[in-house]
Design a protein around this motif. Structure first.
Motif, PDB file in Angstrom:
ATOM      1  N   GLY A   1      40.797  39.799  33.534  1.00 53.66           N
ATOM      2  CA  GLY A   1      39.577  40.560  33.301  1.00 53.66           C
ATOM      3  C   GLY A   1      39.394  40.953  31.855  1.00 53.66           C
ATOM      4  O   GLY A   1      40.096  40.483  30.954  1.00 53.66           O
ATOM      5  N   ILE A   2      38.440  41.847  31.626  1.00 51.11           N
ATOM      6  CA  ILE A   2      38.194  42.362  30.281  1.00 51.11           C
ATOM      7  C   ILE A   2      38.746  43.776  30.139  1.00 51.11           C
ATOM      8  O   ILE A   2      38.543  44.413  29.110  1.00 51.11           O
ATOM      9  CB  ILE A   2      36.683  42.348  29.954  1.00 51.11           C
ATOM     10  N   ASP A   3      39.452  44.262  31.172  1.00 46.55           N
ATOM     11  CA  ASP A   3      40.067  45.577  31.093  1.00 46.55           C
ATOM     12  C   ASP A   3      41.290  45.523  30.188  1.00 46.55           C
ATOM     13  O   ASP A   3      41.883  44.468  29.964  1.00 46.55           O
ATOM     14  CB  ASP A   3      40.459  46.073  32.482  1.00 46.55           C
TER      15      ASP A   3
ATOM     16  N   VAL B   1      29.521  46.285  35.406  1.00 52.01           N
ATOM     17  CA  VAL B   1      29.589  45.971  36.839  1.00 52.01           C
ATOM     18  C   VAL B   1      29.556  44.465  37.086  1.00 52.01           C
ATOM     19  O   VAL B   1      29.935  44.010  38.171  1.00 52.01           O
ATOM     20  CB  VAL B   1      28.424  46.642  37.598  1.00 52.01           C
ATOM     21  N   PHE B   2      29.118  43.686  36.102  1.00 57.30           N
ATOM     22  CA  PHE B   2      29.039  42.238  36.275  1.00 57.30           C
ATOM     23  C   PHE B   2      30.382  41.553  36.038  1.00 57.30           C
ATOM     24  O   PHE B   2      30.538  40.371  36.334  1.00 57.30           O
ATOM     25  CB  PHE B   2      27.991  41.649  35.326  1.00 57.30           C
ATOM     26  N   ARG B   3      31.360  42.308  35.489  1.00 58.64           N
ATOM     27  CA  ARG B   3      32.658  41.702  35.201  1.00 58.64           C
ATOM     28  C   ARG B   3      33.830  42.499  35.770  1.00 58.64           C
ATOM     29  O   ARG B   3      34.976  42.127  35.587  1.00 58.64           O
ATOM     30  CB  ARG B   3      32.827  41.538  33.682  1.00 58.64           C
TER      31      ARG B   3
ATOM     32  N   MET C   1      27.848  32.498  28.024  1.00 56.81           N
ATOM     33  CA  MET C   1      28.761  33.074  29.012  1.00 56.81           C
ATOM     34  C   MET C   1      29.875  32.091  29.353  1.00 56.81           C
ATOM     35  O   MET C   1      31.051  32.462  29.458  1.00 56.81           O
ATOM     36  CB  MET C   1      27.993  33.479  30.268  1.00 56.81           C
ATOM     37  N   THR C   2      29.512  30.824  29.514  1.00 55.14           N
ATOM     38  CA  THR C   2      30.509  29.805  29.835  1.00 55.14           C
ATOM     39  C   THR C   2      31.511  29.657  28.696  1.00 55.14           C
ATOM     40  O   THR C   2      32.721  29.523  28.928  1.00 55.14           O
ATOM     41  CB  THR C   2      29.813  28.460  30.103  1.00 55.14           C
ATOM     42  N   GLU C   3      31.026  29.705  27.464  1.00 54.24           N
ATOM     43  CA  GLU C   3      31.931  29.610  26.312  1.00 54.24           C
ATOM     44  C   GLU C   3      32.875  30.810  26.260  1.00 54.24           C
ATOM     45  O   GLU C   3      34.067  30.671  25.947  1.00 54.24           O
ATOM     46  CB  GLU C   3      31.120  29.507  25.015  1.00 54.24           C
ATOM     47  N   GLU C   4      32.363  32.003  26.559  1.00 55.94           N
ATOM     48  CA  GLU C   4      33.199  33.200  26.549  1.00 55.94           C
ATOM     49  C   GLU C   4      34.287  33.111  27.628  1.00 55.94           C
ATOM     50  O   GLU C   4      35.445  33.475  27.383  1.00 55.94           O
ATOM     51  CB  GLU C   4      32.332  34.435  26.781  1.00 55.94           C
ATOM     52  N   LEU C   5      33.925  32.616  28.804  1.00 53.78           N
ATOM     53  CA  LEU C   5      34.920  32.435  29.849  1.00 53.78           C
ATOM     54  C   LEU C   5      35.964  31.400  29.438  1.00 53.78           C
ATOM     55  O   LEU C   5      37.150  31.525  29.785  1.00 53.78           O
ATOM     56  CB  LEU C   5      34.250  32.031  31.165  1.00 53.78           C
ATOM     57  N   GLY C   6      35.533  30.398  28.711  1.00 50.50           N
ATOM     58  CA  GLY C   6      36.479  29.401  28.209  1.00 50.50           C
ATOM     59  C   GLY C   6      37.462  30.008  27.228  1.00 50.50           C
ATOM     60  O   GLY C   6      38.663  29.687  27.249  1.00 50.50           O
ATOM     61  N   ARG C   7      36.963  30.904  26.364  1.00 53.08           N
ATOM     62  CA  ARG C   7      37.863  31.585  25.427  1.00 53.08           C
ATOM     63  C   ARG C   7      38.854  32.483  26.180  1.00 53.08           C
ATOM     64  O   ARG C   7      40.032  32.585  25.801  1.00 53.08           O
ATOM     65  CB  ARG C   7      37.052  32.403  24.417  1.00 53.08           C
ATOM     66  N   LEU C   8      38.377  33.116  27.247  1.00 55.37           N
ATOM     67  CA  LEU C   8      39.271  33.945  28.044  1.00 55.37           C
ATOM     68  C   LEU C   8      40.354  33.084  28.695  1.00 55.37           C
ATOM     69  O   LEU C   8      41.519  33.484  28.777  1.00 55.37           O
ATOM     70  CB  LEU C   8      38.465  34.692  29.109  1.00 55.37           C
ATOM     71  N   GLY C   9      39.975  31.896  29.124  1.00 60.56           N
ATOM     72  CA  GLY C   9      40.948  30.983  29.705  1.00 60.56           C
ATOM     73  C   GLY C   9      41.984  30.541  28.693  1.00 60.56           C
ATOM     74  O   GLY C   9      43.182  30.434  29.006  1.00 60.56           O
ATOM     75  N   ALA C  10      41.552  30.268  27.458  1.00 59.82           N
ATOM     76  CA  ALA C  10      42.497  29.879  26.410  1.00 59.82           C
ATOM     77  C   ALA C  10      43.460  31.024  26.110  1.00 59.82           C
ATOM     78  O   ALA C  10      44.659  30.803  25.879  1.00 59.82           O
ATOM     79  CB  ALA C  10      41.726  29.471  25.153  1.00 59.82           C
TER      80      ALA C  10
END
Length: 274
Positions: free
Chosen positions: A11-13, A121-123, A65-74
């Motif tokens: 998550g982003i927490d 609330v969306f994340r 949003m997809t790019e940000e999720l990709g960065r989170l995955g990396a």
């Protein structure tokens, strides 16, 4: 019996990195595939003056949003580091609860955070909803913990379907433990029935080659959660095993309950099954 796949919510927490390290450690311990999962919910449509207005993401927003999720995955893979076991990443543009609930079919064990959730609330991910919907054992990790070595385990017993399910779900942890304790909190006058329950649980675990070091029956002036947390602190347990929402979630919200208490106040990781 073991866990072949450990899934962790990324998550982003602020506690997300510590939670990933804990899940990675469990993956190493059980020689399991580690799966990182996250979601980002789009803004839902709403009704205004008889019309449905959809302010969902534009193509550009969706791409960002997809790019940000990709960065989170990396970042997830960077925390996990190189290793011989398989590591997977799953990210979907949907609310995290929906993503985790659907991805649970591929997991044996799900690791989520137990601390305050982000205001977004969306994340954010509601732990109670995951417990109710996953159909898998859920390890709830307090913010201050980044590893789980299950040397001391406390089984918070109550003779319910959920507690029985949790006991079976926790067997891989119980086999790893140096000390296993069972505690049932009963009202005054209920000691005999509780003792019979605990004797059955002790014999059941013995048949699985798990020795129970202490079977404790307590009844005090505090709540059941207070007693469980007291024992967990005194014994310095690493993991509490309990049924999740043996009563309805609404009932726990109105009248209190062990699950609700553990979600907010447990000093140790909790394995909860519903």
């Amino acid at each position: 019996m073991s866990y072949a796949t450990v899934m962790v919510h990324v998550g982003i927490d602020e506690a997300s990195d510590a939670r990933v390290r804990l899940a990675s450690g469990l993956g190493e311990r059980f020689h399991a595939t580690l799966v990182g999962v996250t979601g980002w919910g789009p803004r839902p449509p709403f009704a205004a003056e008889g019309l449905v207005v959809d302010f969902g993401p534009s193509d550009a927003e969706r791409e960002a949003m997809t790019e940000e999720l990709g960065r989170l995955g990396a970042h997830f893979r960077e925390i996990v580091g190189p290793g011989n076991r398989p590591v997977e990443w799953r990210a979907t543009l949907d609310f995290p609860l929906e993503v985790v609930a659907h991805a649970a079919r591929a997991a044996d064990l799900i690791v989520i955070g137990g601390g305050p959730q982000p205001d977004d609330v969306f994340r954010s991910l509601d732990p109670g909803s995951v417990i109710l919907r996953a159909g898998r054992p859920v390890v709830l990790v307090p913010d201050s913990i980044d590893s789980l070595v299950p040397s001391k385990i406390l089984i918070a017993w109550k003779d319910t379907r959920e507690a029985r399910r949790a006991l079976v779900d926790a067997l891989p942890f119980l086999h790893e433990a140096d000390k296993v304790m069972v505690a049932e909190v009963c009202p005054e006058g209920g000691e005999a029935a509780a003792r019979q329950d605990l004797d059955d649980v002790t014999r059941h675990l013995a048949r699985h080659r798990i020795a129970v070091a202490a079977a404790i029956t307590v009844h005090g002036s505090g709540t059941a959660t207070d007693e469980i947390i007291r024992i967990a602190r005194e014994e310095r347990v690493d993991l509490i095993v309990a049924g999740g929402y043996g009563h309805s979630r609404l009932g726990e919200w109105m009248f209190g309950g062990v699950t609700r208490g553990l979600l907010g106040h447990s000093p140790a990781c909790c394995l909860l099954s519903h």
